[in-house]
Design a protein around this motif. Structure first.
Motif, PDB file in Angstrom:
ATOM      1  N   MET A  87       0.847  -1.214   0.083  1.00  0.00           N
ATOM      2  CA  MET A  87      -0.044   0.005   0.145  1.00  0.00           C
ATOM      3  C   MET A  87       0.927   1.327   0.086  1.00  0.00           C
ATOM      4  N   ILE A  88       1.780   1.273   0.757  1.00  0.00           N
ATOM      5  CA  ILE A  88       2.857   2.437   0.859  1.00  0.00           C
ATOM      6  C   ILE A  88       3.328   2.725  -0.515  1.00  0.00           C
ATOM      7  N   GLU A  89       3.739   1.614  -1.305  1.00  0.00           N
ATOM      8  CA  GLU A  89       4.382   1.931  -2.439  1.00  0.00           C
ATOM      9  C   GLU A  89       3.092   2.571  -3.446  1.00  0.00           C
ATOM     10  N   ARG A  90       1.984   2.047  -3.449  1.00  0.00           N
ATOM     11  CA  ARG A  90       0.935   2.615  -4.294  1.00  0.00           C
ATOM     12  C   ARG A  90       0.648   4.151  -3.949  1.00  0.00           C
ATOM     13  N   LEU A  91       0.766   4.324  -2.613  1.00  0.00           N
ATOM     14  CA  LEU A  91       0.254   5.783  -2.394  1.00  0.00           C
ATOM     15  C   LEU A  91       1.427   6.784  -2.890  1.00  0.00           C
ATOM     16  N   GLN A  92       2.713   6.272  -2.454  1.00  0.00           N
ATOM     17  CA  GLN A  92       4.126   7.143  -3.158  1.00  0.00           C
ATOM     18  C   GLN A  92       3.919   7.336  -4.508  1.00  0.00           C
ATOM     19  N   ARG A  93       3.411   6.449  -5.146  1.00  0.00           N
ATOM     20  CA  ARG A  93       3.243   6.460  -6.701  1.00  0.00           C
ATOM     21  C   ARG A  93       1.923   7.434  -7.183  1.00  0.00           C
ATOM     22  N   GLU A  94       0.960   7.329  -6.422  1.00  0.00           N
ATOM     23  CA  GLU A  94      -0.083   8.310  -6.372  1.00  0.00           C
ATOM     24  C   GLU A  94       0.198   9.778  -5.947  1.00  0.00           C
ATOM     25  N   PHE A  95       0.844   9.642  -5.005  1.00  0.00           N
ATOM     26  CA  PHE A  95       1.131  11.232  -4.565  1.00  0.00           C
ATOM     27  C   PHE A  95       2.998  11.320  -4.284  1.00  0.00           C
ATOM     28  N   PRO A  96       3.494  11.748  -5.595  1.00  0.00           N
ATOM     29  CA  PRO A  96       4.984  11.818  -5.759  1.00  0.00           C
ATOM     30  C   PRO A  96       5.524  12.902  -4.485  1.00  0.00           C
ATOM     31  N   GLU A  97       4.769  13.704  -4.034  1.00  0.00           N
ATOM     32  CA  GLU A  97       5.244  14.895  -3.073  1.00  0.00           C
ATOM     33  C   GLU A  97       5.530  14.471  -1.758  1.00  0.00           C
ATOM     34  N   LEU A  98       5.214  12.892  -1.485  1.00  0.00           N
ATOM     35  CA  LEU A  98       5.453  12.336  -0.279  1.00  0.00           C
ATOM     36  C   LEU A  98       6.713  11.748  -0.299  1.00  0.00           C
ATOM     37  N   GLU A  99       7.356  11.869   0.692  1.00  0.00           N
ATOM     38  CA  GLU A  99       8.749  11.033   1.013  1.00  0.00           C
ATOM     39  C   GLU A  99       8.433   9.809   1.672  1.00  0.00           C
ATOM     40  N   ALA A 100       9.190   8.822   1.241  1.00  0.00           N
ATOM     41  CA  ALA A 100       9.109   7.510   1.993  1.00  0.00           C
ATOM     42  C   ALA A 100      10.276   7.297   2.851  1.00  0.00           C
ATOM     43  N   ARG A 101       9.991   7.111   4.039  1.00  0.00           N
ATOM     44  CA  ARG A 101      11.190   6.808   5.098  1.00  0.00           C
ATOM     45  C   ARG A 101      10.689   6.152   6.201  1.00  0.00           C
ATOM     46  N   PRO A 102      11.390   5.694   7.201  1.00  0.00           N
ATOM     47  CA  PRO A 102      10.908   4.990   8.177  1.00  0.00           C
ATOM     48  C   PRO A 102      10.093   5.944   9.235  1.00  0.00           C
ATOM     49  N   SER A 103       9.163   5.314   9.781  1.00  0.00           N
ATOM     50  CA  SER A 103       8.158   6.053  10.786  1.00  0.00           C
ATOM     51  C   SER A 103       9.059   6.341  12.162  1.00  0.00           C
ATOM     52  N   GLN A 104       8.716   7.655  12.404  1.00  0.00           N
ATOM     53  CA  GLN A 104       9.455   8.341  13.740  1.00  0.00           C
ATOM     54  C   GLN A 104       8.909   7.343  15.166  1.00  0.00           C
ATOM     55  N   PHE A 105       7.821   6.665  15.042  1.00  0.00           N
ATOM     56  CA  PHE A 105       7.381   6.030  16.283  1.00  0.00           C
ATOM     57  C   PHE A 105       7.691   4.594  16.283  1.00  0.00           C
ATOM     58  N   HIS A 106       7.750   3.916  15.150  1.00  0.00           N
ATOM     59  CA  HIS A 106       8.095   2.380  15.360  1.00  0.00           C
ATOM     60  C   HIS A 106       9.120   2.123  13.877  1.00  0.00           C
ATOM     61  N   GLY A 107       9.542   3.017  13.216  1.00  0.00           N
ATOM     62  CA  GLY A 107      10.510   2.274  12.166  1.00  0.00           C
ATOM     63  C   GLY A 107       9.796   1.568  10.962  1.00  0.00           C
ATOM     64  N   GLU A 108       8.708   1.449  11.059  1.00  0.00           N
ATOM     65  CA  GLU A 108       7.899   0.901   9.684  1.00  0.00           C
ATOM     66  C   GLU A 108       7.900   1.730   8.798  1.00  0.00           C
ATOM     67  N   PRO A 109       7.593   1.300   7.491  1.00  0.00           N
ATOM     68  CA  PRO A 109       7.331   2.104   6.382  1.00  0.00           C
ATOM     69  C   PRO A 109       6.488   3.541   6.690  1.00  0.00           C
ATOM     70  N   ALA A 110       6.787   4.232   6.160  1.00  0.00           N
ATOM     71  CA  ALA A 110       6.009   5.577   6.192  1.00  0.00           C
ATOM     72  C   ALA A 110       6.345   6.666   5.133  1.00  0.00           C
ATOM     73  N   LEU A 111       5.150   7.315   5.272  1.00  0.00           N
ATOM     74  CA  LEU A 111       5.415   8.396   4.209  1.00  0.00           C
ATOM     75  C   LEU A 111       5.145   9.911   4.850  1.00  0.00           C
ATOM     76  N   TRP A 112       5.992  10.819   4.475  1.00  0.00           N
ATOM     77  CA  TRP A 112       6.135  12.154   5.230  1.00  0.00           C
ATOM     78  C   TRP A 112       6.050  13.235   3.906  1.00  0.00           C
ATOM     79  N   LEU A 113       5.179  14.147   4.520  1.00  0.00           N
ATOM     80  CA  LEU A 113       4.919  15.518   3.709  1.00  0.00           C
ATOM     81  C   LEU A 113       5.770  16.651   4.403  1.00  0.00           C
ATOM     82  N   GLU A 114       6.466  17.388   3.878  1.00  0.00           N
ATOM     83  CA  GLU A 114       7.085  18.472   4.251  1.00  0.00           C
ATOM     84  C   GLU A 114       7.661  18.372   5.795  1.00  0.00           C
ATOM     85  N   GLY A 115       8.237  17.230   6.068  1.00  0.00           N
ATOM     86  CA  GLY A 115       8.979  16.882   7.223  1.00  0.00           C
ATOM     87  C   GLY A 115       8.068  16.345   8.224  1.00  0.00           C
TER      88      GLY A 115
END
Length: 92
Positions: free
Chosen positions: A1-29
């Motif tokens: 799902m994260i990969e699809r969302l990143q393709r759909e919204f290229p302004e989002l940056e993929a990096r680990p979650s600040q809460f638990h390290g799992e995959p996450a998407l970030w917007l403007e930090g």
């Protein structure tokens, strides 16, 4: 799902979650999407935006939380909620 969302919204940056390290998407930090295993994602929809919706298909973590959870398998709902989260979390 994260990969699809990143393709759909290229302004989002993929990096680990600040809460638990799992995959996450970030917007403007700011983290706005993260996974909980393979079956669930959470979206930082914001309290205000969550209150405006009928909660069909997703649940609010707590009444005072900006985060809502949903099944990762519901990709259409995921796209809809992330689109709303981008609008709600974009910095002026």
């Amino acid at each position: 799902m994260i990969e699809r969302l990143q393709r759909e919204f290229p302004e989002l940056e993929a990096r680990p979650s600040q809460f638990h390290g799992e995959p996450a998407l970030w917007l403007e930090g700011r983290e706005i999407v993260h996974t909980h295993g393979a079956d669930e994602i959470e979206v930082r929809l914001t309290r205000r935006e969550a209150a405006r919706r009928d909660h069909v298909g997703f649940w609010q973590r707590t009444r005072s939380s900006d985060w809502v959870g949903m099944p990762a398998a519901d990709e259409e709902l995921g796209v809809e909620l992330v689109r709303a989260a981008i609008e709600a979390n974009r910095r002026p």
